[in-house]
Design an enzyme around this catalytic site. Structure first.
Site, PDB file in Angstrom:
ATOM      1  N   ASP A   1       0.638  -1.205   0.052  1.00 53.91           N
ATOM      2  CA  ASP A   1      -0.144   0.007  -0.089  1.00 53.91           C
ATOM      3  C   ASP A   1       1.066   1.403  -0.021  1.00 53.91           C
ATOM      4  O   ASP A   1       1.991   1.370   0.543  1.00 53.91           O
ATOM      5  CB  ASP A   1      -0.889   0.151   1.204  1.00 53.91           C
ATOM      6  CG  ASP A   1      -1.879  -0.945   1.036  1.00 53.91           C
ATOM      7  OD1 ASP A   1      -2.447  -1.368   0.077  1.00 53.91           O
ATOM      8  OD2 ASP A   1      -2.445  -1.572   2.221  1.00 53.91           O
TER       9      ASP A   1
ATOM     10  N   ASP B   1      -6.597  -1.488  -4.996  1.00 54.26           N
ATOM     11  CA  ASP B   1      -7.883  -1.184  -4.206  1.00 54.26           C
ATOM     12  C   ASP B   1      -8.580  -0.199  -4.650  1.00 54.26           C
ATOM     13  O   ASP B   1      -9.813  -0.375  -4.531  1.00 54.26           O
ATOM     14  CB  ASP B   1      -7.091  -0.502  -2.716  1.00 54.26           C
ATOM     15  CG  ASP B   1      -6.393  -1.581  -1.848  1.00 54.26           C
ATOM     16  OD1 ASP B   1      -6.672  -2.756  -2.010  1.00 54.26           O
ATOM     17  OD2 ASP B   1      -5.630  -1.159  -1.145  1.00 54.26           O
TER      18      ASP B   1
END
Length: 173
Positions: free
Chosen positions: A124, A148
């Site tokens: 991330d 995402d």
């Protein structure tokens, strides 16, 4: 045009978009892995947006942290279920194909992170937050990635397609 030919064209569109999402996701993650040390942050817009490098072995908002194998299994099952049920969710229409391409590409992107040797965690790197002026108070949003974003956008499109379809007047037959 016969239904199977239409589905074949639809499937090609879904696969093509999924491949584009997967490549974009993996290239951006590769850049993060090469340029940002784990845990470091690069301020892009002070008080609002940073690039960071975080490893997530959980799901959204780090739920189920440490269950990488279980989450990889869930992702594989989700891919199969989504593929089998795609006709039910307007995959024969362009918007449905867009939605499924985004979702498939995103799931495969994060699944790739979980299964790659040496990684075994989702990378991330997009970190949005808000800091009140003159204070150290921060409203923090969990870091996320291209995959995402693609998954969330695809799911939102499916909700909109179905919401719009459900709100249409029904015939009295």
């Amino acid at each position: 045009m016969p239904d199977n030919e239409k589905l074949s064209k639809a499937s090609r569109r879904i696969f093509t978009l999924a491949a584009v999402v997967l490549v974009l996701d993996q290239v951006t993650k590769w850049l993060v892995l090469k340029r940002i040390f784990p845990g470091d942050e690069i301020t892009v817009i002070p008080g609002f947006f940073n690039l960071t490098h975080r490893a997530n072995t959980g799901a959204a908002w780090s739920m189920f942290t440490g269950n990488n194998f279980l989450l990889a299994t869930v992702a594989l099952v989700a891919l199969v279920v989504l593929w089998v049920s795609r006709r039910h969710f307007s995959a024969d229409r362009i918007l449905g194909q867009l939605a499924f391409g985004l979702i498939f590409g995103g799931i495969i992107g994060n699944l790739t992170d979980r299964l790659l040797p040496g990684r075994h965690a989702v990378v991330d790197f997009l970190h949005f937050y808000m800091q009140r002026r003159g204070t150290y108070d921060i409203w923090d949003f969990p870091a996320f990635n291209v995959a995402d974003s693609a998954i969330c956008t695809g799911v939102a499109i499916i909700f909109l397609i179905n919401w719009k379809g459900d709100s249409a007047p029904q015939s009295a037959s």
